[in-house]
Design a protein around this motif. Structure first.
Motif, PDB file in Angstrom:
ATOM      1  N   GLN A  67       0.834  -1.197   0.000  1.00  0.00           N
ATOM      2  CA  GLN A  67       0.000   0.000   0.000  1.00  0.00           C
ATOM      3  C   GLN A  67       0.876   1.257   0.000  1.00  0.00           C
ATOM      4  O   GLN A  67       1.736   1.431   0.861  1.00  0.00           O
ATOM      5  N   VAL A  68       0.645   2.122  -0.962  1.00  0.00           N
ATOM      6  CA  VAL A  68       1.324   3.413  -0.996  1.00  0.00           C
ATOM      7  C   VAL A  68       0.651   4.346   0.013  1.00  0.00           C
ATOM      8  O   VAL A  68      -0.578   4.406   0.094  1.00  0.00           O
ATOM      9  N   THR A  69       1.458   5.076   0.765  1.00  0.00           N
ATOM     10  CA  THR A  69       0.928   6.025   1.744  1.00  0.00           C
ATOM     11  C   THR A  69       1.645   7.368   1.598  1.00  0.00           C
ATOM     12  O   THR A  69       2.842   7.466   1.857  1.00  0.00           O
ATOM     13  N   PHE A  70       0.922   8.385   1.167  1.00  0.00           N
ATOM     14  CA  PHE A  70       1.467   9.734   1.079  1.00  0.00           C
ATOM     15  C   PHE A  70       1.252  10.437   2.418  1.00  0.00           C
ATOM     16  O   PHE A  70       0.150  10.399   2.978  1.00  0.00           O
ATOM     17  N   THR A  71       2.288  11.087   2.917  1.00  0.00           N
ATOM     18  CA  THR A  71       2.198  11.712   4.244  1.00  0.00           C
ATOM     19  C   THR A  71       2.384  13.218   4.242  1.00  0.00           C
ATOM     20  O   THR A  71       1.990  13.887   5.199  1.00  0.00           O
ATOM     21  N   ALA A  72       2.981  13.778   3.226  1.00  0.00           N
ATOM     22  CA  ALA A  72       3.254  15.219   3.200  1.00  0.00           C
ATOM     23  C   ALA A  72       2.042  15.992   2.691  1.00  0.00           C
ATOM     24  O   ALA A  72       1.149  15.430   2.058  1.00  0.00           O
ATOM     25  N   PRO A  73       1.979  17.288   2.949  1.00  0.00           N
ATOM     26  CA  PRO A  73       0.863  18.104   2.451  1.00  0.00           C
ATOM     27  C   PRO A  73       0.813  18.115   0.923  1.00  0.00           C
ATOM     28  O   PRO A  73       1.815  17.864   0.252  1.00  0.00           O
ATOM     29  N   PHE A  74      -0.337  18.437   0.401  1.00  0.00           N
ATOM     30  CA  PHE A  74      -0.464  18.615  -1.049  1.00  0.00           C
ATOM     31  C   PHE A  74       0.341  19.848  -1.464  1.00  0.00           C
ATOM     32  O   PHE A  74       0.599  20.749  -0.659  1.00  0.00           O
ATOM     33  N   SER A  75       0.718  19.885  -2.722  1.00  0.00           N
ATOM     34  CA  SER A  75       1.425  21.051  -3.235  1.00  0.00           C
ATOM     35  C   SER A  75       0.494  22.267  -3.225  1.00  0.00           C
ATOM     36  O   SER A  75      -0.724  22.141  -3.100  1.00  0.00           O
ATOM     37  N   ASP A  76       1.072  23.446  -3.347  1.00  0.00           N
ATOM     38  CA  ASP A  76       0.285  24.679  -3.269  1.00  0.00           C
ATOM     39  C   ASP A  76      -0.768  24.773  -4.369  1.00  0.00           C
ATOM     40  O   ASP A  76      -1.837  25.343  -4.166  1.00  0.00           O
ATOM     41  N   GLU A  77      -0.460  24.267  -5.544  1.00  0.00           N
ATOM     42  CA  GLU A  77      -1.419  24.262  -6.648  1.00  0.00           C
ATOM     43  C   GLU A  77      -1.581  22.822  -7.132  1.00  0.00           C
ATOM     44  O   GLU A  77      -1.006  22.417  -8.149  1.00  0.00           O
ATOM     45  N   PRO A  78      -2.342  22.022  -6.417  1.00  0.00           N
ATOM     46  CA  PRO A  78      -2.455  20.594  -6.739  1.00  0.00           C
ATOM     47  C   PRO A  78      -3.104  20.350  -8.094  1.00  0.00           C
ATOM     48  O   PRO A  78      -3.950  21.124  -8.549  1.00  0.00           O
ATOM     49  N   VAL A  79      -2.663  19.268  -8.713  1.00  0.00           N
ATOM     50  CA  VAL A  79      -3.200  18.861 -10.010  1.00  0.00           C
ATOM     51  C   VAL A  79      -3.621  17.398  -9.910  1.00  0.00           C
ATOM     52  O   VAL A  79      -2.898  16.563  -9.368  1.00  0.00           O
ATOM     53  N   VAL A  80      -4.788  17.095 -10.451  1.00  0.00           N
ATOM     54  CA  VAL A  80      -5.332  15.740 -10.416  1.00  0.00           C
ATOM     55  C   VAL A  80      -5.296  15.138 -11.819  1.00  0.00           C
ATOM     56  O   VAL A  80      -5.677  15.796 -12.790  1.00  0.00           O
ATOM     57  N   ALA A  81      -4.833  13.898 -11.924  1.00  0.00           N
ATOM     58  CA  ALA A  81      -4.864  13.179 -13.199  1.00  0.00           C
ATOM     59  C   ALA A  81      -6.142  12.358 -13.253  1.00  0.00           C
ATOM     60  O   ALA A  81      -6.450  11.613 -12.319  1.00  0.00           O
ATOM     61  N   ILE A  82      -6.889  12.492 -14.332  1.00  0.00           N
ATOM     62  CA  ILE A  82      -8.123  11.730 -14.530  1.00  0.00           C
ATOM     63  C   ILE A  82      -7.904  10.806 -15.714  1.00  0.00           C
ATOM     64  O   ILE A  82      -7.738  11.270 -16.851  1.00  0.00           O
ATOM     65  N   ILE A  83      -7.884   9.514 -15.454  1.00  0.00           N
ATOM     66  CA  ILE A  83      -7.605   8.527 -16.503  1.00  0.00           C
ATOM     67  C   ILE A  83      -8.924   7.995 -17.024  1.00  0.00           C
ATOM     68  O   ILE A  83      -9.577   7.163 -16.398  1.00  0.00           O
ATOM     69  N   GLY A  84      -9.345   8.501 -18.165  1.00  0.00           N
ATOM     70  CA  GLY A  84     -10.611   8.128 -18.769  1.00  0.00           C
ATOM     71  C   GLY A  84     -11.464   9.350 -19.034  1.00  0.00           C
ATOM     72  O   GLY A  84     -11.814  10.084 -18.111  1.00  0.00           O
ATOM     73  N   GLY A  85     -11.805   9.577 -20.310  1.00  0.00           N
ATOM     74  CA  GLY A  85     -12.579  10.755 -20.697  1.00  0.00           C
ATOM     75  C   GLY A  85     -14.022  10.435 -21.029  1.00  0.00           C
ATOM     76  O   GLY A  85     -14.612  11.090 -21.898  1.00  0.00           O
ATOM     77  N   GLY A  86     -14.603   9.434 -20.327  1.00  0.00           N
ATOM     78  CA  GLY A  86     -16.035   9.196 -20.446  1.00  0.00           C
ATOM     79  C   GLY A  86     -16.800  10.241 -19.650  1.00  0.00           C
ATOM     80  O   GLY A  86     -16.219  11.177 -19.084  1.00  0.00           O
ATOM     81  N   ILE A  87     -18.127  10.097 -19.580  1.00  0.00           N
ATOM     82  CA  ILE A  87     -18.939  11.126 -18.935  1.00  0.00           C
ATOM     83  C   ILE A  87     -18.579  11.285 -17.468  1.00  0.00           C
ATOM     84  O   ILE A  87     -18.533  12.415 -16.948  1.00  0.00           O
ATOM     85  N   ALA A  88     -18.250  10.199 -16.754  1.00  0.00           N
ATOM     86  CA  ALA A  88     -17.892  10.314 -15.334  1.00  0.00           C
ATOM     87  C   ALA A  88     -16.599  11.098 -15.162  1.00  0.00           C
ATOM     88  O   ALA A  88     -16.507  11.986 -14.299  1.00  0.00           O
ATOM     89  N   GLY A  89     -15.580  10.792 -15.958  1.00  0.00           N
ATOM     90  CA  GLY A  89     -14.311  11.502 -15.874  1.00  0.00           C
ATOM     91  C   GLY A  89     -14.443  12.966 -16.236  1.00  0.00           C
ATOM     92  O   GLY A  89     -13.834  13.843 -15.603  1.00  0.00           O
ATOM     93  N   LEU A  90     -15.252  13.269 -17.267  1.00  0.00           N
ATOM     94  CA  LEU A  90     -15.431  14.653 -17.686  1.00  0.00           C
ATOM     95  C   LEU A  90     -16.165  15.459 -16.624  1.00  0.00           C
ATOM     96  O   LEU A  90     -15.799  16.607 -16.334  1.00  0.00           O
ATOM     97  N   ILE A  91     -17.197  14.881 -16.046  1.00  0.00           N
ATOM     98  CA  ILE A  91     -17.935  15.579 -14.991  1.00  0.00           C
ATOM     99  C   ILE A  91     -17.043  15.787 -13.773  1.00  0.00           C
ATOM    100  O   ILE A  91     -17.090  16.844 -13.119  1.00  0.00           O
ATOM    101  N   CYS A  92     -16.219  14.801 -13.448  1.00  0.00           N
ATOM    102  CA  CYS A  92     -15.277  14.958 -12.343  1.00  0.00           C
ATOM    103  C   CYS A  92     -14.351  16.142 -12.596  1.00  0.00           C
ATOM    104  O   CYS A  92     -14.108  16.959 -11.703  1.00  0.00           O
ATOM    105  N   ALA A  93     -13.836  16.267 -13.817  1.00  0.00           N
ATOM    106  CA  ALA A  93     -12.957  17.390 -14.162  1.00  0.00           C
ATOM    107  C   ALA A  93     -13.690  18.724 -14.048  1.00  0.00           C
ATOM    108  O   ALA A  93     -13.140  19.718 -13.551  1.00  0.00           O
ATOM    109  N   ILE A  94     -14.949  18.759 -14.496  1.00  0.00           N
ATOM    110  CA  ILE A  94     -15.731  19.997 -14.442  1.00  0.00           C
ATOM    111  C   ILE A  94     -15.942  20.446 -13.007  1.00  0.00           C
ATOM    112  O   ILE A  94     -15.801  21.642 -12.676  1.00  0.00           O
ATOM    113  N   PHE A  95     -16.263  19.503 -12.118  1.00  0.00           N
ATOM    114  CA  PHE A  95     -16.542  19.890 -10.736  1.00  0.00           C
ATOM    115  C   PHE A  95     -15.264  20.151  -9.945  1.00  0.00           C
ATOM    116  O   PHE A  95     -15.299  20.917  -8.970  1.00  0.00           O
TER     117      PHE A  95
END
Length: 479
Positions: A67-95
């Motif tokens: 199990q990977v465990t991240f312990t440090a704070p998020f970066s000041d301008e966090p970026v999320v990778a969304i793998i999959g451009g179906g309707i669920a992924g697109l709506i996730c990006a919009i929100f």
């Protein structure tokens, strides 16, 4: 019809702005039961693996990974990778965009975004042929989805499908559905809705076609690559697709809890046959079929048929008639092959079987179905879920990774949209809650799966069938 109580899942409202003014510290990463020095992500091209990695092999790797465990704070301008451009992924990006969080959507689509929001346009002698070849229409049940659909209606992205839809039984018996609840379609085909959704976002980047093949945690970030080619580093990841590709991606990712839940998902296989005819299809007693869409009953090879020309090009009075025929799940399972390499003999057998099924459903004599001048066969190897955990999203706060998709709540566009909204807000709340206990943000990691019922082509809340109509409703249809 099986009904999901989607409204019981409340989405958390936006909280503080995502960009904190805390100083950025170098991210670190540790792993459970493992304190080995980490190597930087590999950039060498991996050896090609043969198709058909055994389920036993995948399960073994999935269950044994750390199990990977991240312990440090998020970066000041966090970026999320969304793998999959179906309707669920697109709506996730919009929100995420609404919450001020940047994201990059990676999609494999060559023709466009959307996944199962698929539309094919074929230029045949300057007379375009158009087909919705996956999702056919949708209904609205949840108020949050209704708000989005109303906005799409105002923008002209979708419209109500007023064409006749019903059930067609073997031999040509057709019973139309009531016009309520309204049925909706994308104005220019389902794919064009997907391509239009991100037009007003500011913080969403699109990478297409891009097939993410590896996820590697290093120095507090997720590093993504495509066959050894680096594709960027991200604070969190969203897996917005499923099936064997998602399973292979997750089996050595360091996310065993998420991988195990994904492995429990069961998916149907559906054949889609696109066929263009010079003239309207005949129907006993009339010059053409009396419907634009029909759920087919009593035919082994066909579960749905729809006239895309009438549905999408209502003003076109002449020209070819473009039909989409979808198989039953049982027929898809019976004729399952690798969708990347469909044997010619299988394609020929499936095509002939489906056209014979259409002929029988319409009540036509054997051999009397007109021959289409254009056909295209496609296998959706991971078409629709047959089981569900009944949660809006899955999120592992230790690994900063989540899953969204229709299968978490059902098997329709509405379920996919609600899942994307839920995960986007959940990730935003986690990012914007520095110092919070990560365990409080774990979602869906241990939920049991239950069978999912519905039509072979999905669930449509509120859509009745003849078995659920009372005598008064049947009388109204017959008037």
């Amino acid at each position: 019809m099986f009904a999901l109580n989607i409204k019981t899942w409340k989405l958390l409202p936006p909280t503080a702005p995502c960009f904190s003014n805390r100083s950025h510290r170098a991210s670190t990463l540790s792993t459970v039961r493992m304190q080995k020095p980490q190597k930087p992500p590999s950039t060498s091209k991996p050896r090609r693996k043969s198709y058909g990695t055994s389920r036993k092999s995948i399960l073994k790797k999935t269950f044994q990974q750390e199990q990977v465990t991240f312990t440090a704070p998020f970066s000041d301008e966090p970026v999320v990778a969304i793998i999959g451009g179906g309707i669920a992924g697109l709506i996730c990006a919009i929100f995420l965009d609404k919450r001020g969080i940047r994201s990059t959507v990676f999609d494999t689509g060559i023709h466009g975004l959307g996944g199962r929001l698929g539309t094919r346009v074929i230029d045949a002698n300057n007379n375009p042929l158009i087909f919705d070849h996956a999702a056919q229409f949708f209904t609205v049940n949840d108020s949050r989805f209704a708000e989005l659909v109303n906005a799409w209606l105002d923008k002209g992205l979708v419209r109500e499908w007023k064409g006749t839809v019903g059930e067609l039984h073997n031999g040509g018996e057709f019973l139309p559905f009531l016009p309520s609840p309204p049925r909706y379609i994308a104005t220019n085909g389902m794919r064009f809705l997907a391509d239009s959704l991100l037009s007003e976002t500011r913080l969403v980047n699109i990478e297409r076609p891009r097939w993410i093949s590896k996820l590697e945690p290093f120095n507090g970030m997720w590093h993504l690559s495509e066959n050894g080619k680096p594709c960027g580093k991200f604070d969190a990841i969203v897996v917005a697709h499923n099936g064997k590709c998602a399973n292979r991606l997750l089996m050595t990712s360091g996310l065993p809890l998420i991988a195990k839940q994904m492995k429990r998902l069961e998916l149907s296989s559906i054949w889609a046959l696109l066929a263009a005819f010079e003239d309207p299809l005949p129907f006993p007693g009339t010059t053409e079929v009396p419907f634009e869409g029909a759920f087919v009953r009593g035919i082994d090879s066909v579960s749905w048929m729809a006239n895309n020309t009438k549905k999408l090009l209502a003003s076109q009075s002449d020209g070819p008639n473009c039909w989409t025929f979808l198989s039953t799940a049982a027929y898809g399972k019976q004729n399952k092959v690798p969708q990347e390499n469909i044997p010619t003999a299988t394609a020929t057998r499936v095509k002939e079987g489906m056209l014979e099924g259409v002929e029988a459903a319409l009540g036509l004599s054997k051999g009397s179905l007109p021959k289409p001048f254009y056909t295209k066969l496609q296998l959706w190897g991971a078409a629709l879920p047959t089981n569900t955990p009944g949660v809006p999203c899955i999120f592992d706060p230790l690994g900063r990774a989540g899953i969204c998709g229709d299968w978490l709540l059902g098997s329709n566009i509405e379920a996919a949209v609600l899942s994307g909204i839920a995960l986007a807000n959940h990730i935003a709340d986690y990012i914007q809650s520095p110092g919070a206990d990560p365990g409080e943000f774990a979602v869906g990691l241990n939920h049991d799966f239950q069978p999912l019922e519905g039509h072979d082509i999905g669930q449509f809340p509120g859509l009745g069938s003849e078995g659920k109509m009372n005598e008064a409703q049947v009388y109204e249809l017959a008037k």
